[in-house]
Write a protein that holds these residues in place. Structure first.
Motif, PDB file in Angstrom:
ATOM      1  N   ALA A 166      -2.684 -11.599   0.102  1.00 57.89           N
ATOM      2  CA  ALA A 166      -2.167 -10.249   0.356  1.00 57.89           C
ATOM      3  C   ALA A 166      -2.458  -9.836   1.792  1.00 57.89           C
ATOM      4  O   ALA A 166      -3.619  -9.644   2.152  1.00 57.89           O
ATOM      5  CB  ALA A 166      -2.805  -9.262  -0.620  1.00 57.89           C
ATOM      6  N   PRO A 167      -1.415  -9.725   2.627  1.00 60.31           N
ATOM      7  CA  PRO A 167      -1.617  -9.222   3.989  1.00 60.31           C
ATOM      8  C   PRO A 167      -1.770  -7.701   3.981  1.00 60.31           C
ATOM      9  O   PRO A 167      -1.127  -7.014   3.180  1.00 60.31           O
ATOM     10  CB  PRO A 167      -0.322  -9.621   4.721  1.00 60.31           C
ATOM     11  CG  PRO A 167       0.653 -10.043   3.671  1.00 60.31           C
ATOM     12  CD  PRO A 167      -0.016 -10.104   2.353  1.00 60.31           C
ATOM     13  N   ASP A 217      -9.864  -2.597   7.818  1.00 56.89           N
ATOM     14  CA  ASP A 217     -10.435  -1.547   7.009  1.00 56.89           C
ATOM     15  C   ASP A 217      -9.762  -1.476   5.629  1.00 56.89           C
ATOM     16  O   ASP A 217     -10.430  -1.335   4.608  1.00 56.89           O
ATOM     17  CB  ASP A 217     -10.272  -0.213   7.750  1.00 56.89           C
ATOM     18  CG  ASP A 217     -11.282   0.801   7.281  1.00 56.89           C
ATOM     19  OD1 ASP A 217     -12.490   0.477   7.296  1.00 56.89           O
ATOM     20  OD2 ASP A 217     -10.867   1.898   6.873  1.00 56.89           O
ATOM     21  N   ALA A 218      -8.438  -1.594   5.630  1.00 59.12           N
ATOM     22  CA  ALA A 218      -7.699  -1.526   4.364  1.00 59.12           C
ATOM     23  C   ALA A 218      -8.098  -2.664   3.440  1.00 59.12           C
ATOM     24  O   ALA A 218      -8.280  -2.475   2.228  1.00 59.12           O
ATOM     25  CB  ALA A 218      -6.190  -1.569   4.627  1.00 59.12           C
ATOM     26  N   VAL A 219      -8.273  -3.850   4.018  1.00 58.02           N
ATOM     27  CA  VAL A 219      -8.597  -5.007   3.179  1.00 58.02           C
ATOM     28  C   VAL A 219     -10.023  -4.907   2.643  1.00 58.02           C
ATOM     29  O   VAL A 219     -10.285  -5.169   1.464  1.00 58.02           O
ATOM     30  CB  VAL A 219      -8.328  -6.336   3.930  1.00 58.02           C
ATOM     31  CG1 VAL A 219      -9.385  -6.647   4.958  1.00 58.02           C
ATOM     32  CG2 VAL A 219      -8.223  -7.493   2.966  1.00 58.02           C
ATOM     33  N   THR A 220     -10.959  -4.504   3.497  1.00 62.05           N
ATOM     34  CA  THR A 220     -12.354  -4.451   3.037  1.00 62.05           C
ATOM     35  C   THR A 220     -12.574  -3.279   2.077  1.00 62.05           C
ATOM     36  O   THR A 220     -13.435  -3.332   1.210  1.00 62.05           O
ATOM     37  CB  THR A 220     -13.336  -4.370   4.220  1.00 62.05           C
ATOM     38  OG1 THR A 220     -12.971  -3.275   5.056  1.00 62.05           O
ATOM     39  CG2 THR A 220     -13.319  -5.653   5.022  1.00 62.05           C
ATOM     40  N   TYR A 264     -11.800 -12.353   2.830  1.00 63.12           N
ATOM     41  CA  TYR A 264     -10.920 -11.753   3.816  1.00 63.12           C
ATOM     42  C   TYR A 264     -10.846 -12.681   5.019  1.00 63.12           C
ATOM     43  O   TYR A 264     -11.794 -13.404   5.325  1.00 63.12           O
ATOM     44  CB  TYR A 264     -11.402 -10.351   4.219  1.00 63.12           C
ATOM     45  CG  TYR A 264     -12.273 -10.340   5.446  1.00 63.12           C
ATOM     46  CD1 TYR A 264     -13.653 -10.451   5.329  1.00 63.12           C
ATOM     47  CD2 TYR A 264     -11.722 -10.262   6.730  1.00 63.12           C
ATOM     48  CE1 TYR A 264     -14.457 -10.481   6.447  1.00 63.12           C
ATOM     49  CE2 TYR A 264     -12.531 -10.302   7.861  1.00 63.12           C
ATOM     50  CZ  TYR A 264     -13.890 -10.409   7.709  1.00 63.12           C
ATOM     51  OH  TYR A 264     -14.693 -10.464   8.809  1.00 63.12           O
ATOM     52  N   ILE A 265      -9.701 -12.700   5.661  1.00 65.85           N
ATOM     53  CA  ILE A 265      -9.506 -13.523   6.859  1.00 65.85           C
ATOM     54  C   ILE A 265      -8.821 -12.634   7.883  1.00 65.85           C
ATOM     55  O   ILE A 265      -7.769 -12.064   7.595  1.00 65.85           O
ATOM     56  CB  ILE A 265      -8.617 -14.755   6.559  1.00 65.85           C
ATOM     57  CG1 ILE A 265      -9.250 -15.605   5.439  1.00 65.85           C
ATOM     58  CG2 ILE A 265      -8.404 -15.601   7.811  1.00 65.85           C
ATOM     59  CD1 ILE A 265      -8.407 -16.811   5.021  1.00 65.85           C
ATOM     60  N   ASP A 266      -9.402 -12.500   9.076  1.00 67.34           N
ATOM     61  CA  ASP A 266      -8.739 -11.629  10.058  1.00 67.34           C
ATOM     62  C   ASP A 266      -7.553 -12.354  10.704  1.00 67.34           C
ATOM     63  O   ASP A 266      -7.389 -13.562  10.563  1.00 67.34           O
ATOM     64  CB  ASP A 266      -9.736 -11.044  11.062  1.00 67.34           C
ATOM     65  CG  ASP A 266     -10.309 -12.060  12.041  1.00 67.34           C
ATOM     66  OD1 ASP A 266      -9.730 -13.158  12.178  1.00 67.34           O
ATOM     67  OD2 ASP A 266     -11.341 -11.747  12.658  1.00 67.34           O
ATOM     68  N   MET A 267      -6.693 -11.596  11.381  1.00 65.83           N
ATOM     69  CA  MET A 267      -5.435 -12.177  11.867  1.00 65.83           C
ATOM     70  C   MET A 267      -5.675 -13.318  12.844  1.00 65.83           C
ATOM     71  O   MET A 267      -4.960 -14.317  12.843  1.00 65.83           O
ATOM     72  CB  MET A 267      -4.539 -11.104  12.491  1.00 65.83           C
ATOM     73  CG  MET A 267      -5.177 -10.398  13.672  1.00 65.83           C
ATOM     74  SD  MET A 267      -4.113  -9.128  14.404  1.00 65.83           S
ATOM     75  CE  MET A 267      -2.921 -10.128  15.275  1.00 65.83           C
ATOM     76  N   LEU A 325      -3.255  -0.723  -3.580  1.00 65.71           N
ATOM     77  CA  LEU A 325      -4.324  -0.600  -2.587  1.00 65.71           C
ATOM     78  C   LEU A 325      -3.804  -0.772  -1.156  1.00 65.71           C
ATOM     79  O   LEU A 325      -4.582  -0.809  -0.211  1.00 65.71           O
ATOM     80  CB  LEU A 325      -5.433  -1.621  -2.868  1.00 65.71           C
ATOM     81  CG  LEU A 325      -6.306  -1.307  -4.095  1.00 65.71           C
ATOM     82  CD1 LEU A 325      -7.131  -2.523  -4.497  1.00 65.71           C
ATOM     83  CD2 LEU A 325      -7.215  -0.109  -3.818  1.00 65.71           C
ATOM     84  N   GLY A 326      -2.479  -0.907  -1.012  1.00 67.83           N
ATOM     85  CA  GLY A 326      -1.906  -0.899   0.328  1.00 67.83           C
ATOM     86  C   GLY A 326      -1.517  -2.245   0.904  1.00 67.83           C
ATOM     87  O   GLY A 326      -1.222  -2.343   2.109  1.00 67.83           O
TER      88      GLY A 326
END
Lengths: 466, 466
Positions: B232-233, B238-241, B259-262, B316-317
């Motif tokens: 899920a991108p 902040d949204a992911v965490t 989580y994996i950052d871009m 959750l966005g």
């Protein structure tokens, strides 16, 4: 290393204690209630302490321990006093630090699934507080009046351990006061850490001999909405204990997996006055029962799992399989939780809770029957079959014979790869067997750890090590 | 307490070692391979030991430790050398006890769901052995060549910890040799025990400073037949965490929650050469990704759970939700497992694995961004979001600036209730921060515990405590 205090010191002690916790929370001499002299261990000798104090803050606990070192007075921590090994029995001339006033639920953290509690909080109070959040603290050692501090001290277990594990698996942080009066915090709201030695785990199960716990951080879990309880009578204990590893291996994930022998079941139903509706002919041929409770977040899935379990139990030789209606299920589980009181009411002389590898229960039970016969003792039991923790009521009034019997019984469990206690602890009552049977190299090592924490030997002396 | 050995002692040492493990398994001087001088920590300075020995039995390990005490030689245990903190870096003039020959899987016990292994067994070997029994040892720290002995020493974690916990939760018994040369056995095939201090738990994560583990008893679990991986991108870290604690709270029970950052995702797909099939417009607006792997024993239930999860992630966005086909899922999970090598290949100067309470990740990541900006450093990351364990690649070539940055970064984590390392350990490389930031009362207590086990200070000196 501790010494009996004389009367002058007693006056000094009372005065100093009053200054720390206030006159209303300091008890000495005849003002001390008999309750503080013992826990629930059947065999323990009650021992009045010189003083009882009820601190309300960590700072007060720290001041009390500093004073204890200064005066050379033994100190014993006490929660609800529901232990079964004498671990909170006071020392003669010593002080009891009773945590009943430190009973605040400091925080229920829904985001991290964590509760932070003071040691005097009871399991009943915690459950009432987390239930509205649809969360659960899953350790239920069968006594809801037990305190979390006591649970930490003994690494309490209970029936749900087969699914959730024991206290050790759910306490992720502690605040504790060392014998020096210094306060430390260990762990935290963290499910993992690799940052120095794990002091949290070392303190859990140390029976108040290393430090006094003043706060615990506990893991919480989503509360399941649905439960189902299955009762399966078997024609022998061997058949029921042989079935246990198979049920675990199936992956059905039981919440509770208990065996109850026919004597215990019959005493239970008559003592607590409930009827499980089992036909007389089944009862007559049933020598042992397996109780399996399942839980789930989805009613349909639970129903399917119960059907699968019932099928498996039949294949494993169950005489029949009953899905109990909720009132009968509750009565049975509550009865099982009160098995200790039942044994006590029926005149048991001692209770033990040997733990062996799950698959070794049948062999252990054979040993138990042989030892009972050889000593003309009567042994009845039930147990956390899912995790190899066998609870036995020992009926043998002769203390010497009983001591020999218990020695042999623990030796038998240990030779199968087991340990003396799965969840009750050693306290004053089982330590002699520990000292007789455990590897002296390990005992020496544990003594050195004890000294690293408590060089003056003031913390709960006479427990674990004698 | 240890001292550098002089040349005469060296000769004596080589001779004595040869007598214990044989000439083919004793290496001194130039005969020692460079491999033994380091682990995989990016910052550690390689250090050749005076000798390397490869024992094949517990008795040989015991003889080696007795010799080490006699000669006052430092001893460092070594598994596969895949650690990330320098915990198995030798001491100058010291001896390395390498466990590669003690690599037998002693037993796979299907009834008790237990494996008994020697410390040199790798995770890959163990997994190959238990898979045919339809069982799994669930700790996967991402390096299948890692040894179980090393896993125990660092309390290894990995991606599956959100469901199964870490090494600490699955090691239920140990055989270990003390510095005195005495051998002890702790725990057993037991899921619970309350019989004295828990030495098993104390040894786990102690980085070879308390005793040398020569055998471990591990819990196994029924192996799930079905897996599904969801990607899920999200438009911000902040949204992911923020989504993470909600997913955990839902009770959906993810196996993996990362989580994996871009930056890391983009480097990962290009470095390992895989394409997840995400449309360009989604990629452009995605600043971070959540990866959720689920597993189950029933395909239909798993499908329903994945649908429920996808719905929740959208709420959750998440920009979109992809259920990855198995080849893409495998590539992504393998890529994530190799994130350390990716960071190394891209020139990272250090790697850290701070752990904070799950719900504190957003605040911690804000701190990280501020600290990176303030020191002109570049920090990229990914992490075990489900258990608050954030892995960060630190790109800051100036050692002094980097040290300040790391100090601040660890301090920020600790002030949020976290710890310096979730699973890598302290070793030689993170200990300075531990000594600077941790409560000195706790460090002193840990030193006293160390002395209780190892009075002559021969076991892996210079680790944890400096």
């Amino acid at each position: 290393m501790t010494r009996r205090v004389d009367l002058n010191i007693m006056d000094d002690l009372a005065e100093a204690l009053t200054q720390i916790v206030g006159v209303d929370h300091t008890y000495v001499g005849n003002a001390i209630s008999d309750d503080y002299a013992h826990d629930e261990a059947l065999t323990a000798t009650a021992q009045m302490p010189a003083a009882v104090v009820q601190p309300s803050t960590t700072a007060e606990v720290a001041a009390l321990l500093r004073l204890a070192v200064e005066l050379g007075v033994a100190v014993t921590a006490r929660g609800s006093g529901t232990g079964l090994s004498g671990a909170c029995t006071p020392t003669a001339g010593g002080m009891v630090v009773s945590f009943e006033r430190m009973n605040t639920i400091i925080e229920i953290d829904e985001e991290n699934h964590v509760a932070v509690v003071q040691p005097g909080v009871t399991l009943a109070e915690l459950d009432a507080a987390v239930a509205p959040h649809h969360l659960i603290y899953p350790v239920f050692p069968g006594e809801y009046g037990a305190s979390l501090g006591g649970n930490v001290a003994t690494n309490a277990g209970g029936m749900r351990a087969v699914k959730y594990g024991v206290t050790r698996h759910h306490v992720i942080g502690l605040e504790a006061v060392l014998a020096s009066g210094e306060t430390i915090r260990t762990g935290g709201k963290l499910v993992k850490t690799s940052t120095g030695y794990d002091l949290t785990q070392l303190l859990i199960g140390s029976e108040g001999t290393l430090a006094f716990v003043t706060e615990a951080t506990l893991k919480l879990y989503p509360r399941a909405d649905f439960q189902a309880t299955v009762l399966a009578p078997f024609s022998s204990i061997d058949a029921v204990t042989t079935a246990v590893p198979r049920v675990v291996a199936s992956g059905v994930g039981p919440l509770i997996l208990e065996y109850i022998d026919m004597t215990t079941m019959s005493a239970m139903t008559s003592h607590f006055g409930f009827d499980l509706g089992i036909p007389a002919d089944v009862k007559d041929s049933a020598f042992a029962y397996l109780v399996v409770m399942m839980e789930g977040h989805d009613a349909e899935r639970l129903e399917a799992d119960v059907a699968r379990l019932a099928e498996q139990l039949t294949e494993l030789g169950a005489i029949d399989v009953y899905v109990l209606p909720p009132p009968a299920a509750n009565a049975l589980i509550e009865g099982r939780e009160k098995a200790f009181w039942l044994a006590k009411a029926n005149g048991a002389d001692d209770i033990v809770d040997v733990v062996v590898p799950r698959a070794a229960i049948p062999e252990f039970m054979t040993n138990v029957a042989e030892l009972a016969a050889a000593t003309s003792s009567w042994i009845a039991g039930c147990g956390h079959a899912g995790d190899g923790n066998v609870h036995l009521g020992i009926f043998q009034p002769d203390a010497e014979v009983r001591e020999r019997l218990l020695h042999s019984l623990f030796a038998a469990g240990m030779s199968l790869g087991g340990a003396i206690s799965g969840e009750h602890g050693l306290g004053t009552e089982k330590q002699r067997y520990f000292l007789e049977l455990e590897d002296p190299v390990k005992i020496d090592l544990m003594r050195r750890i004890k000294t690293a924490f408590d060089p003056h030997g003031i913390l709960n002396p006479g427990k674990i090590f004698g």
